[in-house]
Design a protein around this motif. Structure first.
Motif: not given
Length: 1603
Positions: A405, A423-424, A403, A408-409, A429, A427, A420
């Motif tokens: 970040c 996120r879980h 992944y 994802l963010g 992040c 991760y 950001c």
């Protein structure tokens, strides 16, 4: 007996109306089948059987039908046959069909042979097959349990049939049969990605030769599995050898631990997948951040321990097609204990785990810390990690999630802080400055509290919302640094004043949770209630009512900004949301059918605002179409109003028309109402349609009568085929009861294609289909018939949602026709030369099919812009009355024409327009002649009378003179006729006397044929004698570079890839500089290169022919395919056929071809032949016919030689002895006294070496002819020497035997020509002749210049006839007249009669289909037939043209013209011209068109005109015979091609062909070939361009790694 059994069966059946009733006894009856004889009409009780009791005549109130009493053939298997309970039918076991008892062979021989439903017997089938599966390489005896096998008569036996293997006799046992498994060579190969193959095992009776019972038998291969899991879970008795890493059915091949499969009956201690090495299922998801060094922890069950000599564990990580090999280690118990103590005693993952079935130890394997990266722009990418040991032994594989970040963010490419940090936690992040980053990589901020160790990508992590809350609460400091919200989009931007609009707000940093934005979204000061939330990126809220400004809420538009507040701040949008006041003013149309479907147009203001718009008519929904709506117009479609009608308590149409009270339009929370906007009317009905014919192009106006037709705004007429709409056209409503519709156009080729597809797609056996088949003998015929170019189609109408008119066939009574007959379009012929003169009265226009689908009212004729009134319309003629005066020079639209004349245009309906031509008026008008003109005409008449009298006097004198000349010519013609009669008698006498001698001579001659290599070179490369393929392979190997050898080996491997070869040919043919000669050369080189792989060559040829057929079918004349050699595939077909036909040509057709050649040669040389012009007295070609009467006599020459031989004692005084021929007799030769010396030598050599191939004989230029006269008289004879006397005008005649005075029975000897003297004389005579062949011995005082070759004769040298006046010097002194050359055409018939028998024999040999014909011919012809069927070609002439162009015209004509391609003979120009005539005759025989012959037709066609019908019949019989031959199976064709491949291996050297192909063509078009290989999908997937680059690098001496 059979008739008695039929009567017995009839007694059991009673027929009542449309039912068949089984009568089992007096008390019991049962129905077993129902047949619709005449649906909808009552069946009368009067029924009668046919004389054979096979049919029943049934009469209904409408028609009479002939119905079959049984339908046994409709049942396809035993169970359905018996389950039908039809007393007539039973299952014929050994024939595997449902029949009546009399139709089953030996039905009463034993009871199981014919099973009926009342016998209580069961269908024959396998009860058990033991074993029913075997390894693919095992043999065994299979026991088939079949309890009810019928008894066979004496001599018959049962056979086991395994798939396509030959049947094998089975052994009958008490329980069934026993048979052996098939040989390994007849077992099919197991497909890719499969572990077994199913082979049909059938039992056949030799009595019927049919398989009457069958079942699949499985042959499996355990070695197809490469992992323990798939091996153990397979359906077969497989075992997994752990330390050998193999799957096998034989456990003896395993040295240590073996795991037996779940379906293996022999269960070992380790049984099933629970003992396979695999990843522990309880392990969490594997995660690794992109670009971060990660250590993967893998928990493994049943981990094997590598033995001595085996390598340890490795992790194989696959990311985006790339593979990483990472070292791995097993964590020991001590290491785990240390980690446990260091980690605070949280428990070790390597403890023993208890399962429901067993106890297994889970061990940890750690992949070394490694940085993983991927190129995808996705936030997560699923890679795969595989744990292996000993390099190739796979333990297990599982996903690895990589992944980023930064992705994802972010949202829509923008970094989002809120997204950001929410996120879980797994991760890890974090928001770092202005971007989302992996926490350990953020330099400015301390790392977030570690939930998972960075060194353990698979450690156990907390999950759920609690973790998320904990993470957020633990990072309040970071959250406060997130920027304020940003609004990117607001949708929609307007809504009603009443509110209720769902507004979507998208942006970034829009809060961390819904609580952050709840009650914090406003439009102006009006709250917008949030009802949908996506973290940080999206808010959906519903607006409230607009505020009241100035005490009035009736404002049309109010504008407010949108604001969003979060803990990080408040943001207000730049664009504003608008509140609008929605209004509805009008509806159109005002009425529509009760079935709905009417398109309503609602007028008003602001009708496209808000998020949800709906409309209803008294509660019935009107479906809104937002794509067609606008601010001032809303479009909706009414629904069916039957519920309103029923609510009013009446029937469907009892209270119609029905007025709708109100229309309600709802926009979000706003509602607007319009009173009495619409009325529902009864559905329209169609009562009549006329006319009922239309051209295929449509456009004819059809009149429709009905009711309530004006309720439909846009009606359409449709034509249907089996309720499938083919086309439609729009109608025009004229009144409530009438409308006009143009007939829709129909593509008849598409229609017939649909009919063919439907005919092929209908299941062959269904009860409904069989019922229709049984009623196909009705007396009345359906009007729906296909009349070739016409077809009747159903008619329907699209009127909103009214279903009753969709197909008139279902609503109109049967007496009224509801179908439209489509016929051919009319064809109007244009005026000759595009202009017609009109001289009054009427205008007649010719054509075809003019009134098939039209009458006078449908046709509109215009002359310019004015109308021509149609008065008559017949099938081939239209008559109309033009305007009285010529219209202006325009077309029907008023556009000016080019010829300054009005254009005549015929229009039929709306779709057909025919420009006929231009019309010029030439009206006859009265004219008054003035007196001056009358006087001038009288004077002119008098002058003409005087001139006529003068002409009459002159004509009289000339006629007397012509009469005298006529008498003189008549006398001369009588003389010529006498000469012609003499010539014909002489030719006939020669014909009768020479046939016997010719036949005897040919029977004693041998058949010299060329070897295979020479044959191939002459066919593939005609005219080339020094091709590299002819070189000795050993010499080529010694002189060839190793790089070239290696490159050619790689290139040869490339050519064996069909994708490469097809792409190569396609690329070469696309080049403009790739001419016909290149195509022929490339095709020959390719066939030589692949001659050792005939199966592959045939497959490539098939694919190329398919492409060629597809291309030719798309043209107007598909029969022209293969007519010429214009592509590579056509020359490849020629060469392929030559390879396949060599043996047949040599053994079957070669002898007859040789006899034909010898017959022509003998007949030609029997008379004078001019050695310069090659004209002959006896010839089949008029172009090579000697059109002079040459006086000649026959001279018999006795051949002698010197004794002792002159080679050993050149200066001795030899004694002449007779020369013995090959038959042992004294050699003598009959020649003509007008033959040249070279011709005499050629005939002598033919006589001496009659059975010797031409290439092994001495040349005429290597020997001299010596005349022995007297005791010591020796004279060397030559075509030209010092005795040659020049004539007037510089002419010189070649020497002949008559010139030397040689008489009959002369002694002659052939002596070698000295080489030095030959060279010297060539130099001395270079000024006299172009090419002298030698002068003889030095003792000849008369020989100064030798023989003259015909191809190099000077212009003033002649033999028999001078090229100028065709006068013959050999003719006698008496010459009374100059003969007409055409009288010698009778010699063509003389020659034809001589060789007729041999022509017929040769044609009969090559046009006889028998077992000696190569299977390639049958295969090719069947291929053409299949291709024609696939493309829907129904014209048989097209397929016959393909076959003729491929074999007779492409192959046989080539060998008729060039027998030296297969025979070792010399073909003179005269013989060549005769062979061309025979080849033309053969081509005419194979032609499908008839040629009318007349007096002006060429003589070569007239010569065999009488025999042409017989030849054409032979050709047709040949094609029919080939079609009737059994099909060539793939095995037979493969065996034939394999045999050819073996034959060619030692004959042809492919390396020079490959080298020339590469250097001459691949190198020249290298760039285009590489580009095409890169574009082609298949070639690109196989990396063929790279492989070709490697070949080029190897050839240039470069390392392939650099390519």
């Amino acid at each position: 007996m059979a008739e008695k059994e039929a009567l017995e069966q009839v007694r059991k059946v009673a027929y009542v109306n449309d039912l068949r009733i089984l009568v089992a006894s007096a008390e019991e009856a049962a129905e077993y089948e129902e047949v619709d004889v005449d649906k909808g009409y009552r069946i009368l009780p009067d029924m009668k059987f046919s004389s054979d009791k096979a049919y029943l005549y049934v009469i209904s109130t409408r028609t009479a039908s002939k119905v079959k009493v049984e339908s046994c053939s409709s049942y396809t298997n035993c169970s359905s046959c018996l389950r039908a309970r039809d007393p007539y039918c039973g299952w014929c076991s050994l024939e595997k069909r449902c029949t009546v008892q009399s139709a089953c062979q030996k039905a009463t021989f034993s009871s199981p042979r014919w099973l009926s439903f009342g016998s209580g017997q069961q269908c024959i089938d396998f009860e058990m097959i033991l074993p029913d599966r075997l390894p693919i390489d095992h043999d065994a005896t299979v026991q088939l349990t079949i309890r009810t096998l019928p008894e066979l008569p004496v001599g018959a036996k049962y056979q086991c049939v395994w798939g396509t293997a030959p049947p094998e006799d089975a052994l009958v046992t008490p329980s069934g049969l026993r048979c052996m498994t098939p040989p390994h060579s007849h077992r099919p190969a197991i497909g890719t990605h499969r572990d077994h193959v199913l082979v049909p095992l059938a039992v056949r009776s030799s009595e019927t030769n049919k398989d009457f019972v069958s079942r699949n038998f499985a042959f499996y291969d355990c070695s197809r599995h490469n992992t323990c899991g798939t091996c153990v879970k397979s359906d077969w008795a497989c075992n997994w050898c752990i330390y050998e890493n193999t799957c096998t059915h034989n456990t003896s091949a395993c040295r240590r631990t073996v795991i037996s499969g779940e379906n293996n009956p022999a269960q070992l201690a380790s049984h099933g997948t629970g003992f396979c090495p695999k990843f522990w299922s309880g392990q969490n998801k594997l995660l690794a951040a992109d670009g971060a060094k990660s250590e993967l922890h893998l928990l493994v069950e049943n981990l094997p321990s590598p033995r001595v000599g085996q390598l340890g564990f490795q992790c194989v990580v696959s990311i985006e097609g790339a593979t990483m090999l990472v070292g791995a280690r097993v964590v020991t118990e001590d290491e785990e204990s240390a980690e446990e103590i260091e980690g605070g005693g949280s428990g070790s993952l390597s403890t023993t785990i208890t399962s429901r079935f067993y106890h297994l130890r889970v061990q940890k394997v750690v992949c070394e810390p490694t940085v993983y990266r991927y190129e995808s722009t996705e936030g997560e990418y699923e890679a795969r990690v595989t744990l292996v040991w000993n390099r190739e032994h796979v333990v297990d594989a599982r996903p690895l999630t990589l992944y980023k970040c930064g992705v994802l963010g972010s949202h829509r490419g923008h970094q989002d802080c809120s997204l950001c940090v929410t996120r879980h936690p797994r991760y890890r992040c974090t928001w770092c400055g202005s971007a989302c980053m992996y926490a350990p990589h953020c330099p400015n901020k301390p790392a977030l509290p570690a939930v998972a160790s960075s060194s353990s990508a698979s450690a156990t992590l907390p999950t759920g919302l609690d973790e998320l809350d904990a993470e957020i609460e633990g990072n309040e400091a970071l959250l406060g640094q997130c920027p304020t919200p940003r609004i990117d989009m607001i949708q929609p931007l307007s809504g009603p004043l009443e509110g209720g609009t769902s507004v979507t707000i998208e942006g970034s940093n829009l809060g961390l949770r819904e609580e952050d934005v709840r009650n914090n979204v406003f439009i102006g000061d009006v709250p917008c209630r949030v009802h949908e939330y996506h973290v940080s990126v999206k808010i959906v809220c519903r607006t409230g009512p607009a505020p009241v400004h100035g005490g009035s809420s009736g404002a049309q538009e109010l504008h407010f900004p949108v604001s969003v507040s979060t803990p990080a701040g408040t943001t207000t949008s730049n664009v504003k949301f608008t509140y609008t006041n929605v209004s509805v003013t009008e509806v159109w149309p005002k009425k529509g059918p009760v079935s709905g479907g009417t398109v309503l147009s609602i007028s008003g203001h602001y009708l496209n605002v808000g998020s949800h718009v709906s409309a209803s008519l008294d509660g019935l929904p009107c479906v809104v179409n937002k794509t067609q709506s606008s601010s001032h117009r809303l479009v909706c479609i009414t629904s069916r109003a039957s519920s309103l009608v029923h609510t009013n308590g009446d029937k469907e149409s009892g209270n119609l028309p029905l007025t709708v009270h109100q229309l309600k339009v709802t926009v979000d929370s706003a509602s607007r109402v319009l009173e009495t906007p619409f009325t529902y009317t009864p559905d329209p009905k169609v009562l009549e349609l006329k006319p009922l014919r239309s051209p295929w192009s449509g456009g004819r106006l059809l009149t429709v009568h009905g009711t309530h037709l004006d309720a439909i705004q846009a009606p359409k007429i449709t034509v249907l085929l089996h309720d499938r709409i083919l086309n439609s056209s729009e109608c025009r409503v004229l009144a409530p009861g009438q409308m006009e519709c143009p007939s829709p156009p129909v593509d008849r080729y598409v229609l017939f294609a649909i009919l063919r597809e439907r005919r092929h797609a209908i299941p062959p056996e269904s009860h409904v289909a069989m019922a229709e088949a049984r009623t196909s003998h009705k007396v009345s015929r359906s009007p729906r018939q296909n009349y070739g170019d016409s077809y009747s189609l159903d008619v329907g109408f699209i009127m909103d949602n009214v279903q009753t008119v969709r197909n008139l066939k279902h609503v109109l009574p049967s007496s009224a026709r509801a179908s439209l007959l489509y016929v051919l379009d009319p064809t109007y012929k244009k005026f000759p030369n595009s202009i017609k003169l009109y001289k009054g009265d009427t205008l007649v226009i010719e054509g075809e099919n003019l009134n098939l689908a039209s009458d006078e009212s449908d046709v509109n004729v215009t002359i310019g812009t004015q109308k021509c009134n149609v008065t008559s319309l017949a099938l081939t003629q239209l008559v109309c009355t033009p305007p009285e005066h010529q219209p202006p020079p325009t077309d029907e639209l008023g556009r000016s024409t080019d010829v300054d004349l009005p254009l005549v245009v015929v229009k039929m309906g709306q779709n057909l327009r025919y420009p006929i031509g231009h019309l010029r008026y030439e009206m006859i008008k009265e004219y008054q002649f003035p007196p001056e003109a009358i006087g001038g005409m009288a004077a002119g008449g008098l002058f003409l009378v005087l001139v006529s009298m003068v002409i009459l006097v002159v004509y009289r004198r000339k006629s007397n003179q012509a009469e005298r000349e006529y008498k003189r010519i008549q006398i001369q013609m009588d003389t010529l006729e006498s000469n012609v009669r003499s010539e014909c008698k002489q030719a006939f006498a020669e014909l009768q006397t020479d046939m016997t001698d010719l036949t005897a001579d040919l029977q004693s001659s041998g058949i010299p044929t060329l070897d295979h290599r020479s044959y191939v070179m002459k066919v593939f490369f005609p005219g080339v004698t020094d091709h590299p393929i002819l070189m000795d392979p050993k010499l080529r190997m010694n002189g060839c570079r190793p790089a070239m050898e290696s490159a050619m080996i790689q290139f040869e491997q490339l050519l064996t890839n069909r994708y490469f070869l097809l792409a190569l040919i396609e690329t070469l043919e696309a080049q403009k500089t790739f001419n016909i000669r290149d195509k022929v050369n490339v095709a020959s080189l390719l066939v030589v290169a692949m001659a050792g792989r005939m199966e592959y060559l045939t497959e490539v040829l098939r694919l190329l022919l398919l492409r060629l057929i597809d291309k030719s079918v798309a043209t107007k004349h598909p029969q022209l395919m293969l007519r010429r050699t214009e592509s590579v595939v056509e020359k490849m077909l020629t060469n392929w056929m030559a390879l396949c036909m060599y043996t047949y040509l040599k053994e079957q057709a070669g002898p007859s071809l040789f006899l034909l050649f010898k017959a022509i040669k003998h007949q030609v040389e029997k008379g004078p032949v001019d050695s310069v012009t090659h004209d002959a007295r006896y010839s089949l070609s008029e172009e090579r016919l000697l059109r002079e009467q040459i006086n000649h006599t026959y001279v018999t020459i006795h051949l002698v030689r010197d004794e002792p031989q002159y080679e050993k004692i050149p200066y001795s005084s030899p004694q002449s002895v007779a020369v013995l021929g090959e038959d042992g007799e004294k050699a003598q030769c009959r020649v003509l006294d007008c033959d040249t010396i070279t011709q005499v030598k050629s005939k002598i050599l033919d006589a001496l070496y009659r059975n010797t191939p031409y290439s092994l004989r001495p040349s005429v230029h290597e020997v001299d002819l010596e005349w022995r006269h007297g005791r010591n008289g020796h004279l060397i004879l030559a075509d030209e020497d010092m005795t040659t006397k020049p004539e007037g005008s510089g002419w010189r005649r070649l020497n002949t035997l008559e010139h030397y005075g040689v008489k009959d029975s002369a002694l002659m000897a052939l002596v070698p020509r000295p080489h030095d003297h030959h060279t010297l004389n060539n130099a001395n005579c270079s000024t006299k002749c172009n090419n002298c062949a030698g002068y003889g011995t030095t003792g000849s005082p008369v020989s100064h210049c030798g023989d003259v070759e015909a191809s190099s004769v000077e212009p003033n040298v002649y033999h028999l006839v001078k090229l100028v006046d065709h006068d013959s010097p050999c003719r006698g002194a008496e010459r009374t007249h100059k003969a007409i050359p055409e009288i010698f055409l009778t010699r063509l018939l003389s020659t034809k009669g001589t060789v007729q028998k041999f022509v017929d024999d040769f044609f009969r040999t090559i046009l006889t289909p028998n077992e000696t014909l190569p299977p390639a011919v049958k295969w090719l012809f069947d291929f053409f037939d299949d291709s024609a069927r696939r493309h829907g070609i129904v014209d048989p002439e097209v397929v016959l043209a393909w076959k003729s162009n491929s074999l007779p015209l492409r192959f046989w004509v080539n060998f008729i013209k060039n027998p030296d391609f297969i025979l070792d003979v010399y073909k003179s120009p005269t013989v060549d011209s005769c062979l061309s005539v025979i080849a033309q005759t053969f081509m005419d025989a194979c032609s499908t068109t008839e040629h009318r012959l007349g007096k002006d037709s060429p003589s070569n066609k007239l010569l065999f005109a009488k025999d042409m019908p017989q030849y054409k019949a032979t050709v047709r019989a040949f094609y029919q015979g080939i079609r009737a031959m059994p099909p060539v199976t793939d095995q037979d064709m493969a065996a034939f091609l394999h045999h050819l491949s073996l034959t060619h291996l030692g004959q042809l050297d492919a390396k020079p062909a490959l080298q020339e192909l590469f250097q001459s063509y691949i190198t020249r078009y290298y760039g285009q070939i590489i580009e095409n290989l890169e574009v082609d999908i298949e070639c690109r997937s196989l990396h063929l361009a790279h492989k070709l680059d490697n070949v080029m690098c190897t050839l240039n001496g470069e390392p392939t790694s650099m390519c």
